[in-house]
Design a protein around this motif. Structure first.
Motif, PDB file in Angstrom:
ATOM      1  N   THR A  86       0.793  -1.232  -0.125  1.00 55.96           N
ATOM      2  CA  THR A  86      -0.067   0.007   0.108  1.00 55.96           C
ATOM      3  C   THR A  86       0.934   1.263  -0.011  1.00 55.96           C
ATOM      4  O   THR A  86       0.462   2.402  -0.617  1.00 55.96           O
ATOM      5  CB  THR A  86      -0.999  -0.023   1.063  1.00 55.96           C
ATOM      6  N   TYR A  87       2.194   1.116   0.609  1.00 54.19           N
ATOM      7  CA  TYR A  87       2.753   2.315   0.892  1.00 54.19           C
ATOM      8  C   TYR A  87       3.563   2.593  -0.533  1.00 54.19           C
ATOM      9  O   TYR A  87       4.186   1.887  -1.247  1.00 54.19           O
ATOM     10  CB  TYR A  87       3.605   2.031   1.988  1.00 54.19           C
ATOM     11  N   ASP A  88       3.793   3.893  -0.537  1.00 52.99           N
ATOM     12  CA  ASP A  88       4.527   4.431  -1.820  1.00 52.99           C
ATOM     13  C   ASP A  88       6.263   4.814  -1.512  1.00 52.99           C
ATOM     14  O   ASP A  88       7.012   4.907  -2.507  1.00 52.99           O
ATOM     15  CB  ASP A  88       3.938   5.699  -2.410  1.00 52.99           C
ATOM     16  N   TYR A  89       6.410   5.193  -0.377  1.00 55.48           N
ATOM     17  CA  TYR A  89       7.616   5.819  -0.030  1.00 55.48           C
ATOM     18  C   TYR A  89       8.195   5.131   1.193  1.00 55.48           C
ATOM     19  O   TYR A  89       7.396   4.903   2.125  1.00 55.48           O
ATOM     20  CB  TYR A  89       7.527   7.407   0.463  1.00 55.48           C
ATOM     21  N   TRP A  90       9.637   4.785   1.003  1.00 54.23           N
ATOM     22  CA  TRP A  90      10.056   4.134   2.231  1.00 54.23           C
ATOM     23  C   TRP A  90      11.428   4.637   2.534  1.00 54.23           C
ATOM     24  O   TRP A  90      12.178   5.442   1.828  1.00 54.23           O
ATOM     25  CB  TRP A  90      10.527   2.606   1.532  1.00 54.23           C
ATOM     26  N   GLY A  91      11.826   4.265   3.953  1.00 53.64           N
ATOM     27  CA  GLY A  91      13.227   4.907   4.228  1.00 53.64           C
ATOM     28  C   GLY A  91      14.220   3.592   4.170  1.00 53.64           C
ATOM     29  O   GLY A  91      13.802   2.648   3.729  1.00 53.64           O
ATOM     30  N   GLN A  92      15.264   3.969   4.653  1.00 51.43           N
ATOM     31  CA  GLN A  92      16.451   3.214   4.261  1.00 51.43           C
ATOM     32  C   GLN A  92      16.619   1.837   5.356  1.00 51.43           C
ATOM     33  O   GLN A  92      17.363   1.159   5.157  1.00 51.43           O
ATOM     34  CB  GLN A  92      17.770   3.936   4.246  1.00 51.43           C
ATOM     35  N   GLY A  93      15.781   2.076   6.393  1.00 53.59           N
ATOM     36  CA  GLY A  93      15.652   1.151   7.712  1.00 53.59           C
ATOM     37  C   GLY A  93      16.825   1.573   8.512  1.00 53.59           C
ATOM     38  O   GLY A  93      18.124   2.117   8.357  1.00 53.59           O
TER      39      GLY A  93
END
Length: 125
Positions: free
Chosen positions: A111-118
Motif C-alpha cells: 500500500t505504501y509509496d515511500y520508504w526509508g532506508q531502515g
C-alpha cells in the motif's frame, strides 16, 4: 525529493527499550499515513504498526501489542515507534513507509509509496 529517514536503532538487552524516529524531508507528513515494518534475516517483511495522518487511528501486529506504541508529531514532521519490553525475536531492520491518505492506516507493505532506508534493531544479551 521525498525522503524518509529512520533513526534510533541499536543494540539493547532483552527487556530494554528503544524509540525509533521516522523523519520526513521534501514533503509534510500531515497528509500521510505511516507504517512501521520490519524484516529479520531469512524472513519476509512484516507490518509492525501504523498510524493515520491525524494520529486518530493506529494499528499493531499481535506480536507487539502492549509493548510498542506509535505516535506522531506533525509539527516536527516525525513519527515515532516506542518499543518496550524488547525480545530477541524483535531483532530486525525496521523501516518506515508513507502513503498519502486522509483516513485510516494500512497493514500491507504494498500500500505504501515511500520508504526509508531502515534502521537495525538488535535485541541480545
Amino acid at each position: 525529493q521525498l525522503q524518509l529517514v529512520e533513526s534510533g536503532g541499536g543494540l539493547v538487552q532483552p527487556g530494554g527499550s528503544l524509540r525509533l524516529s521516522c523523519a520526513a524531508s521534501g514533503f509534510t507528513l500531515n497528509a500521510y499515513a505511516i507504517g512501521w515494518f520490519r524484516q529479520a534475516p531469512g524472513k519476509e517483511r512484516e507490518g509492525v504498526s501504523c498510524i493515520s495522518s491525524t494520529g486518530g487511528s493506529t494499528g499493531y501486529a499481535d506480536s507487539v501489542k502492549g509493548r510498542f506504541t506509535i505516535s506522531r508529531d506533525n509539527a516536527k514532521n516525525t513519527v515515532y515507534l516506542q518499543m518496550n519490553s524488547l525480545k530477541p525475536e524483535d531483532t530486525a531492520i525496521y523501516y518506515c513507509a508513507a502513503v498519502r491518505s486522509l483516513f485510516g492506516c494500512y497493514r500491507h507493505a504494498v500500500t505504501y509509496d515511500y520508504w526509508g532506508q531502515g534502521t537495525q534493531v538488535t535485541v541480545s544479551s
